[in-house]
Design a protein around this motif. Structure first.
Motif, PDB file in Angstrom:
ATOM      1  N   LEU A 127       0.702  -1.153  -0.058  1.00  0.00           N
ATOM      2  CA  LEU A 127      -0.160  -0.023   0.104  1.00  0.00           C
ATOM      3  C   LEU A 127       0.980   1.353   0.156  1.00  0.00           C
ATOM      4  N   ASP A 128       1.978   1.159   0.630  1.00  0.00           N
ATOM      5  CA  ASP A 128       3.008   2.347   0.717  1.00  0.00           C
ATOM      6  C   ASP A 128       3.305   2.799  -0.794  1.00  0.00           C
ATOM      7  N   VAL A 130       1.427   2.373  -3.521  1.00  0.00           N
ATOM      8  CA  VAL A 130       0.123   2.603  -4.226  1.00  0.00           C
ATOM      9  C   VAL A 130       0.151   4.150  -4.719  1.00  0.00           C
ATOM     10  N   LEU A 132      -0.247   7.964  -5.122  1.00  0.00           N
ATOM     11  CA  LEU A 132      -1.117   8.938  -4.458  1.00  0.00           C
ATOM     12  C   LEU A 132      -0.875  10.545  -4.948  1.00  0.00           C
ATOM     13  N   GLY A 185      -4.856   9.763   0.742  1.00  0.00           N
ATOM     14  CA  GLY A 185      -4.833   8.273   0.676  1.00  0.00           C
ATOM     15  C   GLY A 185      -6.189   7.765   0.143  1.00  0.00           C
ATOM     16  N   THR A 187      -6.536   6.878  -2.911  1.00  0.00           N
ATOM     17  CA  THR A 187      -6.024   5.596  -3.825  1.00  0.00           C
ATOM     18  C   THR A 187      -5.873   4.393  -2.945  1.00  0.00           C
ATOM     19  N   ARG A 188      -5.245   4.633  -1.952  1.00  0.00           N
ATOM     20  CA  ARG A 188      -5.021   3.396  -1.260  1.00  0.00           C
ATOM     21  C   ARG A 188      -6.260   3.071  -0.480  1.00  0.00           C
ATOM     22  N   ASP A 189      -7.273   3.748   0.034  1.00  0.00           N
ATOM     23  CA  ASP A 189      -8.459   3.137   0.130  1.00  0.00           C
ATOM     24  C   ASP A 189      -9.205   2.098  -0.603  1.00  0.00           C
ATOM     25  N   TRP A 192      -7.029  -1.179  -1.290  1.00  0.00           N
ATOM     26  CA  TRP A 192      -7.438  -2.155  -0.219  1.00  0.00           C
ATOM     27  C   TRP A 192      -8.979  -2.729  -0.348  1.00  0.00           C
ATOM     28  N   ASP A 208       2.382  -2.680   6.842  1.00  0.00           N
ATOM     29  CA  ASP A 208       2.896  -1.657   6.299  1.00  0.00           C
ATOM     30  C   ASP A 208       3.211  -0.649   7.411  1.00  0.00           C
ATOM     31  N   VAL A 245       1.199   4.833   5.146  1.00  0.00           N
ATOM     32  CA  VAL A 245      -0.106   4.483   4.860  1.00  0.00           C
ATOM     33  C   VAL A 245      -1.077   5.241   6.058  1.00  0.00           C
ATOM     34  N   VAL A 250      -7.730   3.314   5.384  1.00  0.00           N
ATOM     35  CA  VAL A 250      -7.538   1.965   4.643  1.00  0.00           C
ATOM     36  C   VAL A 250      -8.439   0.909   5.263  1.00  0.00           C
TER      37      VAL A 250
END
Length: 333
Positions: A127-128, A130, A132, A185, A187-189, A192, A208, A245, A250
């Motif tokens: 995730l770190d 991904v 953003l 964040g 895009t990370r949400d 996931w 992470d 993250v 997330v």
């Protein structure tokens, strides 16, 4: 031409000549928990055995590694799994890089998530990476930060989308006076939530480094790594680009998909609950079994590295059950 950080990171990390697609792979540049094997592999197998029982010992039992690097973790699991479990394991690496030539044929390799899997989905330091976008305050509110991919030079861009400003209002509070620099964040949400949604029944685990709503860093965390050293985050494809993250955001996105509560603990707590012990073996073992003592000492050293709160032990472990009520740790902390 300057572009947003999300677009720049996407090309620099995952383009045809991107950092994670071309070259020797991330292990040549930095060390993650997935590279500290077999200690991590043993811990995951203990948890996998409990998950397997909760699922009714399905055949096959899936283990999906998202952002698998060069398949190091799955290779370790395939070698350490007891024969009865190994016979039912279906191991799948999800990675954009080409399949490594020496990876065992029992490990699948694909660029996208498999659907409706039953078992464990693990994402170790995925995730770190991904991509953003980054924003800074301007006279009329938040504005996007642009970057020159060749040099890393930044410049102010236009306003954020409404969904991005909504995310900041909920997850990255800066009141009463917006200041500093924020990393969006959203895009990370989404990433996931998509990963959790690919599970039919089982457990999704993200490992992470990150932060919580009340401890967001004022100036963000975006940085680069190359050849074992931290470097400036220039999105030219020559280095890793990473940002911590927002783990609570997330986590909320994943539980919204699964409809079940998540568990969030630090890596030190998780690994100790799963039997990883960083204590040195007894010196008496050195006289009775010198080779065994050396092996035990090496494992203790690796476990100590993984549980060091000032290093890898400070990582977060986010457990999201899907389709079943499952407690991943004896002592969730």
């Amino acid at each position: 031409m300057p572009i947003g950080w999300r677009a720049a990171m996407t090309t620099a990390l995952y383009g045809d000549q991107g950092f994670f697609v071309d070259g020797a792979g991330p292990a040549a540049h930095f060390r993650t928990s997935a590279h500290a094997v077999p200690v991590l592999g043993d811990a995951l197998l203990r948890m996998l055995d409990r998950l397997d029982a909760a699922l009714g010992r399905p055949d096959p039992l899936d283990v999906v590694d998202v952002g698998a690097g060069r398949g190091e973790l799955l290779d370790t699991l395939s070698r350490l799994a007891p024969p009865a479990l190994a016979a039912r394991l279906r191991l799948t690496a999800v990675e954009l890089a080409p399949r490594p030539e020496l990876l065992p044929g029992t490990i699948g390799w694909r660029a996208d998530l498999p659907e409706r899997t039953v078992g464990l989905l693990v994402a170790t330091e995925w995730l770190d990476n991904v991509p953003l976008d980054v924003a800074e305050p301007g006279p009329a509110g938040w504005r996007r930060v642009l970057v020159d991919p060749a040099t890393g030079t930044e410049s102010p861009g236009g306003p954020l989308d409404p969904a991005e400003t909504d995310w900041l209002a909920r997850w990255w509070p800066t009141e009463p006076h917006p200041s500093g620099r924020v990393e969006i964040g959203l895009t990370r949400d989404t990433a996931w939530a998509t990963a959790v949604g690919s599970l039919h029944r089982g457990l999704a685990l993200a490992v992470d480094y990150g932060h919580l709503r009340n401890t967001r860093p004022r100036y963000g965390t975006l940085t680069g790594f190359r050849a074992g050293r931290q470097v400036d985050p220039v999105p030219d494809g020559s280095r890793d680009l990473t940002a911590h993250v927002a783990v609570d955001s997330v986590a909320a996105a994943g539980t919204a998909v699964a409809g079940l509560p998540y568990t969030l603990v630090d890596q030190r707590t998780a690994l100790r609950a799963l039997g990883a012990d960083g204590r040195r073996p007894a010196l008496t073992l050195a006289s009775t079994d010198p080779a065994g003592y050396v092996r035990a000492l090496a494992r203790a050293s690796t476990a100590a590295e993984l549980t060091d709160p000032a290093g890898l032990g400070g990582h977060w472990w986010l457990f999201q059950p899907v389709g079943l009520d499952f407690r991943p740790l004896d002592e969730p902390g």
